[in-house]
Design a protein around this motif. Structure first.
Motif, PDB file in Angstrom:
ATOM      1  N   LEU A   1      33.204  29.197 -19.193  1.00 22.18           N
ATOM      2  CA  LEU A   1      32.098  29.216 -18.822  1.00 22.18           C
ATOM      3  C   LEU A   1      31.479  30.652 -18.489  1.00 22.18           C
ATOM      4  N   LEU A   2      32.336  31.452 -17.456  1.00 22.98           N
ATOM      5  CA  LEU A   2      32.091  32.704 -17.156  1.00 22.98           C
ATOM      6  C   LEU A   2      31.822  33.742 -18.326  1.00 22.98           C
ATOM      7  N   ARG A   3      32.813  33.484 -19.299  1.00 20.50           N
ATOM      8  CA  ARG A   3      32.843  34.491 -20.444  1.00 20.50           C
ATOM      9  C   ARG A   3      31.635  33.971 -21.378  1.00 20.50           C
ATOM     10  N   GLN A   4      31.110  32.818 -21.280  1.00 20.38           N
ATOM     11  CA  GLN A   4      29.790  32.595 -21.940  1.00 20.38           C
ATOM     12  C   GLN A   4      28.272  32.992 -21.016  1.00 20.38           C
ATOM     13  N   ASN A   5      28.596  33.415 -20.101  1.00 23.86           N
ATOM     14  CA  ASN A   5      27.710  34.168 -19.227  1.00 23.86           C
ATOM     15  C   ASN A   5      26.819  33.235 -18.165  1.00 23.86           C
TER      16      ASN A   5
ATOM     17  N   GLY B   1      32.574  32.902  -3.353  1.00 24.83           N
ATOM     18  CA  GLY B   1      31.693  34.007  -4.028  1.00 24.83           C
ATOM     19  C   GLY B   1      31.011  33.213  -5.481  1.00 24.83           C
ATOM     20  N   LEU B   2      29.680  33.805  -5.873  1.00 28.60           N
ATOM     21  CA  LEU B   2      29.155  33.218  -6.887  1.00 28.60           C
ATOM     22  C   LEU B   2      29.320  34.038  -8.215  1.00 28.60           C
ATOM     23  N   GLY B   3      30.500  33.781  -8.985  1.00 25.72           N
ATOM     24  CA  GLY B   3      30.716  34.896 -10.024  1.00 25.72           C
ATOM     25  C   GLY B   3      29.963  34.590 -11.135  1.00 25.72           C
TER      26      GLY B   3
ATOM     27  N   LYS C   1      29.044  42.630 -16.695  1.00 31.07           N
ATOM     28  CA  LYS C   1      28.741  43.599 -17.878  1.00 31.07           C
ATOM     29  C   LYS C   1      27.524  42.888 -18.315  1.00 31.07           C
ATOM     30  N   SER C   2      27.104  41.760 -18.240  1.00 29.65           N
ATOM     31  CA  SER C   2      25.892  41.073 -18.734  1.00 29.65           C
ATOM     32  C   SER C   2      24.499  40.848 -17.909  1.00 29.65           C
ATOM     33  N   ASP C   3      23.505  41.540 -18.254  1.00 27.76           N
ATOM     34  CA  ASP C   3      22.257  41.293 -17.642  1.00 27.76           C
ATOM     35  C   ASP C   3      22.082  39.532 -17.456  1.00 27.76           C
ATOM     36  N   ILE C   4      22.257  38.912 -18.825  1.00 24.81           N
ATOM     37  CA  ILE C   4      21.704  37.566 -18.632  1.00 24.81           C
ATOM     38  C   ILE C   4      22.617  37.004 -17.561  1.00 24.81           C
ATOM     39  N   ALA C   5      23.766  37.299 -17.518  1.00 26.97           N
ATOM     40  CA  ALA C   5      24.876  36.428 -16.635  1.00 26.97           C
ATOM     41  C   ALA C   5      24.178  36.950 -15.107  1.00 26.97           C
TER      42      ALA C   5
ATOM     43  N   THR D   1      39.296  35.717 -17.471  1.00 28.28           N
ATOM     44  CA  THR D   1      38.048  35.921 -17.947  1.00 28.28           C
ATOM     45  C   THR D   1      38.225  37.422 -18.746  1.00 28.28           C
ATOM     46  N   LYS D   2      39.118  37.958 -18.365  1.00 35.28           N
ATOM     47  CA  LYS D   2      39.374  39.464 -18.843  1.00 35.28           C
ATOM     48  C   LYS D   2      37.998  40.318 -18.664  1.00 35.28           C
ATOM     49  N   LEU D   3      37.412  40.014 -17.275  1.00 34.42           N
ATOM     50  CA  LEU D   3      36.202  40.720 -17.324  1.00 34.42           C
ATOM     51  C   LEU D   3      36.016  41.281 -15.819  1.00 34.42           C
TER      52      LEU D   3
END
Ligand code: TXA
Ligand code: MG
Length: 352
Positions: A27-31, A43-45, A49-53, A141-143
């Motif tokens: 879900l994190l990878r899907q922003n 935390g709220l992760g 890198k994503s503006d949308i997320a 997530t690799k992010l």
């Protein structure tokens, strides 16, 4: 939106391949935004890198957009690609205290993060949390994961998944439930971009602990409530942590606090007290909640936000709070209590 709650049982033993964490990471990878435990607070992760997320974090929390977010990593080798000019002091702090409750402000490498993460600043706060669920989730997530505390803006930070859901149920994709967090107050934020490192927010790691490793550490003078200076950390200027009823910090003896309580009760008010294990039985007030033991300030940090939130389920009109020495983690405890009280003090000889 339906918020998924993943209870990851027995997580310390075996996390690799955990299907719940995989779903959360996906879900994190899907922003989408997902809450998770760290050793300090939940935390709220979101994908940094994503503006949308990242926009979803601000929206879910109702957070002012000029307040930058902390970026969380799971491996030290992620750092090089995110920031520049890592000072010698920063390297020592990383070696000694990561993973742990320490956020370091660095110069940001341009073009890596969503501008919403840094709120237009050219620096960024990075930390590696010391919690197995957080580390494994971020790894999957690799992010780099931007994550402010998972509360509605202005509320105390959450130290259980229940607190997260009380504030954000229906507003976020999910929460990874890892039980109570350990430290209980947020990480210490230290700026390592200047010659002498400066604490911008006191937190789970004390000034004294850092000074043993890097020598002189400054504290942002604006954190002292007597000044009108603007804090260097944008988040420090906001009111925070306040229960619904007004809180007053009391600088005085037990007998003096009891007298304040009795006087307010005579006026017909319902009175709460933030006490300690040592004193809770002795107060005669409408609601008395112990916030850890005075003998061990770590226990006070651990229960502070739960205590502040607990008053909202009680019928009280006014709350008096004991105060604590500003040494070690006491500096963070008193910083948060001052904010919860809106800097209202009652002193045994003087009211301000
Ligand atoms: O323990 C913690 O730090 C928790 C957990 C979830 O990791 N996170 C947290 O994040 O407390 P947040 O967003 O609630 O607080 C971040 C603080 C804010 O006061 C913000 O203004 C400050 O760090 N901050 C972030 N980036 C900054 C920067 N580049 N310069 C100065 N202050 C910064
Ligand atoms: Mg916060």
């Amino acid at each position: 939106m339906k918020t998924i709650q993943w209870s990851v049982d027995n997580y310390v033993d075996n996390l690799s391949g955990n299907p719940q964490l995989k779903e959360a990471a996906e879900l994190l990878r899907q922003n989408e935004v997902v809450a998770f435990p760290t050793e300090t607070v939940y935390g709220l992760g979101a994908n940094a890198k994503s503006d949308i997320a990242v926009a979803k974090i601000y929206e879910a929390k109702g957070r002012p957009s000029d307040n930058p977010l902390i970026v969380h990593i799971a491996e030290i080798n992620q750092l090089e690609e995110l920031v520049t000019n890592i000072s010698e002091q920063a390297q020592l702090l990383i070696q000694q205290f990561w993973p742990g409750p320490l956020t370091i402000i660095f110069n940001c490498r341009p073009g890596i993060f969503s501008e919403k993460v840094t709120a237009g600043m050219d620096t960024v706060g990075i930390r590696m949390p010391d919690h197995p669920l957080a580390l494994e989730l971020i790894r999957l997530t690799k992010l780099p994961i931007a994550a402010p505390s998972a509360n509605r803006s202005g509320k105390p930070s959450p130290t259980t998944a229940r607190h997260v859901l009380d504030d954000l149920n229906g507003r976020i994709a999910g929460v990874v439930d890892g039980g109570y967090t350990g430290v209980g107050v947020e990480s210490t934020v230290i700026d390592c971009t200047g010659d002498i490192p400066m604490i911008l927010r006191p937190g789970g790691l004390s000034k004294e602990q850092m000074e043993m490793v890097i020598g002189e550490v400054l504290v942002d003078p604006a954190l002292n409530s007597d000044t009108n200076d603007r804090p260097k950390s944008p988040g420090m200027k906001y009111t925070h942590y306040a229960p619904d009823a007004p809180v007053y910090l009391v600088d005085g003896t037990f007998a003096y606090i009891q007298e304040l309580v009795s006087n307010k009760q005579k006026e017909g008010l319902k009175v709460g007290v933030i006490a300690t294990e040592e004193t809770k039985k002795d107060y005669r007030a409408d609601v008395v909640i112990a916030c850890g033991s005075r003998q061990d300030l770590k226990t006070v940090a651990h229960t502070l936000y739960d205590t502040l939130r607990a008053f909202n389920n009680q019928d009280v009109d006014i709350i008096f709070s004991e105060t604590f020495p500003i040494e070690g983690i006491g500096l963070a405890i008193m910083n948060r209590l001052e904010k919860a009280a809106g800097h209202r003090w009652v002193r045994q000889n003087k009211v301000d």
